[in-house]
Design an enzyme around this catalytic site. Sequence first.
Site, mmCIF file in Angstrom:
data_model
loop_
_atom_site.group_PDB
_atom_site.id
_atom_site.type_symbol
_atom_site.label_atom_id
_atom_site.label_comp_id
_atom_site.label_asym_id
_atom_site.label_seq_id
_atom_site.Cartn_x
_atom_site.Cartn_y
_atom_site.Cartn_z
ATOM 1 N N CYS A 23 38.065 4.794 26.803
ATOM 2 C CA CYS A 23 38.985 5.208 25.558
ATOM 3 C C CYS A 23 39.205 6.664 25.894
ATOM 4 O O CYS A 23 39.857 7.107 25.438
ATOM 5 C CB CYS A 23 38.424 5.315 24.480
ATOM 6 N N CYS A 73 40.556 2.051 25.870
ATOM 7 C CA CYS A 73 39.302 1.175 26.282
ATOM 8 C C CYS A 73 39.071 0.325 28.236
ATOM 9 O O CYS A 73 37.817 0.774 28.176
ATOM 10 C CB CYS A 73 37.780 0.103 25.921
ATOM 11 N N LYS A 130 30.580 -5.265 18.214
ATOM 12 C CA LYS A 130 31.143 -4.271 18.355
ATOM 13 C C LYS A 130 32.234 -4.510 16.788
ATOM 14 O O LYS A 130 33.561 -5.270 17.951
ATOM 15 C CB LYS A 130 31.782 -3.307 19.253
ATOM 16 N N ARG A 157 36.555 9.642 16.751
ATOM 17 C CA ARG A 157 37.405 9.644 17.777
ATOM 18 C C ARG A 157 38.434 10.577 17.638
ATOM 19 O O ARG A 157 38.794 11.225 18.635
ATOM 20 C CB ARG A 157 38.547 8.827 17.420
ATOM 21 N N LYS A 191 27.219 -2.955 15.837
ATOM 22 C CA LYS A 191 28.062 -1.339 15.431
ATOM 23 C C LYS A 191 29.310 -1.957 15.135
ATOM 24 O O LYS A 191 30.058 -2.532 15.462
ATOM 25 C CB LYS A 191 28.004 -0.830 17.049
ATOM 26 N N SER A 211 29.769 7.366 13.590
ATOM 27 C CA SER A 211 29.995 8.192 12.652
ATOM 28 C C SER A 211 30.548 9.003 11.349
ATOM 29 O O SER A 211 30.260 9.549 10.148
ATOM 30 C CB SER A 211 31.489 9.267 13.253
ATOM 31 N N TYR A 243 23.505 9.746 14.529
ATOM 32 C CA TYR A 243 23.442 11.483 14.646
ATOM 33 C C TYR A 243 22.151 11.788 13.736
ATOM 34 O O TYR A 243 22.129 12.776 13.136
ATOM 35 C CB TYR A 243 24.645 11.699 13.913
HETATM 36 C C1 PBG Z 1 33.926 4.100 22.871
HETATM 37 C C2 PBG Z 1 33.090 4.315 21.473
HETATM 38 C C3 PBG Z 1 32.999 4.610 20.335
HETATM 39 C C4 PBG Z 1 32.523 4.930 19.556
HETATM 40 C C5 PBG Z 1 31.212 4.712 20.321
HETATM 41 N N1 PBG Z 1 31.667 4.529 21.851
HETATM 42 C C6 PBG Z 1 34.829 4.788 19.757
HETATM 43 C C7 PBG Z 1 35.366 3.509 19.728
HETATM 44 O O1 PBG Z 1 34.976 2.292 19.942
HETATM 45 O O2 PBG Z 1 36.428 3.146 19.156
HETATM 46 C C8 PBG Z 1 32.542 5.435 18.388
HETATM 47 C C9 PBG Z 1 30.936 5.977 17.801
HETATM 48 C C10 PBG Z 1 30.715 6.760 16.172
HETATM 49 O O3 PBG Z 1 31.870 5.633 16.036
HETATM 50 O O4 PBG Z 1 30.106 7.252 15.863
HETATM 51 N N2 PBG Z 1 34.523 3.049 22.957
#
Ligand code: PBG
Length: 323
Positions: free
Chosen positions: A119, A127, A193, A203, A246, A272, A310
């Site tokens: 992505c 992705c 996820k 993002r 996640k 995040s 983080y």
């Molecule tokens: C990539 C990815 C993402 C995150 C980790 N790897 C973004 C998504 O899936 O949109 C998010 C991590 C975060 O928000 O800290 N695909």
Amino acid sequence: MDKRPRRLRYNPLVRELVKETVLELSDLIYPLFIIEGNHIKKEISSLKGVYHFSIDCLEEEIREIVALGIKYVILFGVPEHKDNKGSEAYNDEGIIQRAIRTIKSITQELYVITDVCMCEYTSHGHCGILDQKGYVDNEKSLYYLGQVAVSHAKAGADMIAPSDMMDGRVGYMRKELDEWGYTHVPIMSYSAKYASSFYGPFREAAGSTPAFGDRKTYQMDYANSDEALREVSLDIEEGADIVIVKPALAYLDIIRRVKDHFNIPIAAYNVSGEYAMLKLAVENNLLDEQAIMETILSIKRAGADIIITYFAKDIAKKLKGLS
Ligand code: PBG
């Protein structure tokens, strides 16, 4: 008989003695964002205290991380060039490949994990690779993602973490890594996820917001829990060494179910948005700083063996008595 649970709470030493969950630095993985360019150390506006680093500015940060006692990092790349195949992701001279080599030349003490996804590298921000109708083409995506994994291993990555959510990618990457001689490189798979709004700040940090549509066809519905167990089970069958749940906080129940059902190390990604919420609340004195430890510990208590966060530097400072 006098049954008083409080008997074990009067004395700080006895509280320590009966403590059930202890957070250790070796539980934590710290995410790093690497960006093209020179002389860049720029705070990510949506993630206070987290920075974009250009490769030439990595050394100071890496030395600080090691000095704090953090042992694990996960790398995310923000390339300059994006195209519909995400070709910078599997370029042996790409941003992540160069960052891995740079980190390894600075220290051998840090274990380097890489996020494997398309992505950040595709012009459309999805992705995987798209077919002519604009849907993600699962099989074609596998081929490219396999190349990304091998190229990270070639550059010296210690572990790879596929986050793309394509079906069959763990088995495919395992086969590719083994064929290229990287049988010792483990796979930590983003198994459960969810399609979550808590990825918002990431993002922005990674420049990976989809140009159209959303990720609901390959990320999970937050209403589902049994489905997470099916995803985890498939990834284990395909050869995942560690499974990720996640996000973490709105999904503590999922972490616990995975822990109770399977016998495999579990990592939880404190994403995040979860970081941003808490960080802002603490910085604005809405919450005491203890809220950070309390929150991260809850993830471990729920059953996670590993936490990607983080907050790793903040926690390291706390554990070392520096803050
Ligand atoms: C990539 C990815 C993402 C995150 C980790 N790897 C973004 C998504 O899936 O949109 C998010 C991590 C975060 O928000 O800290 N695909």
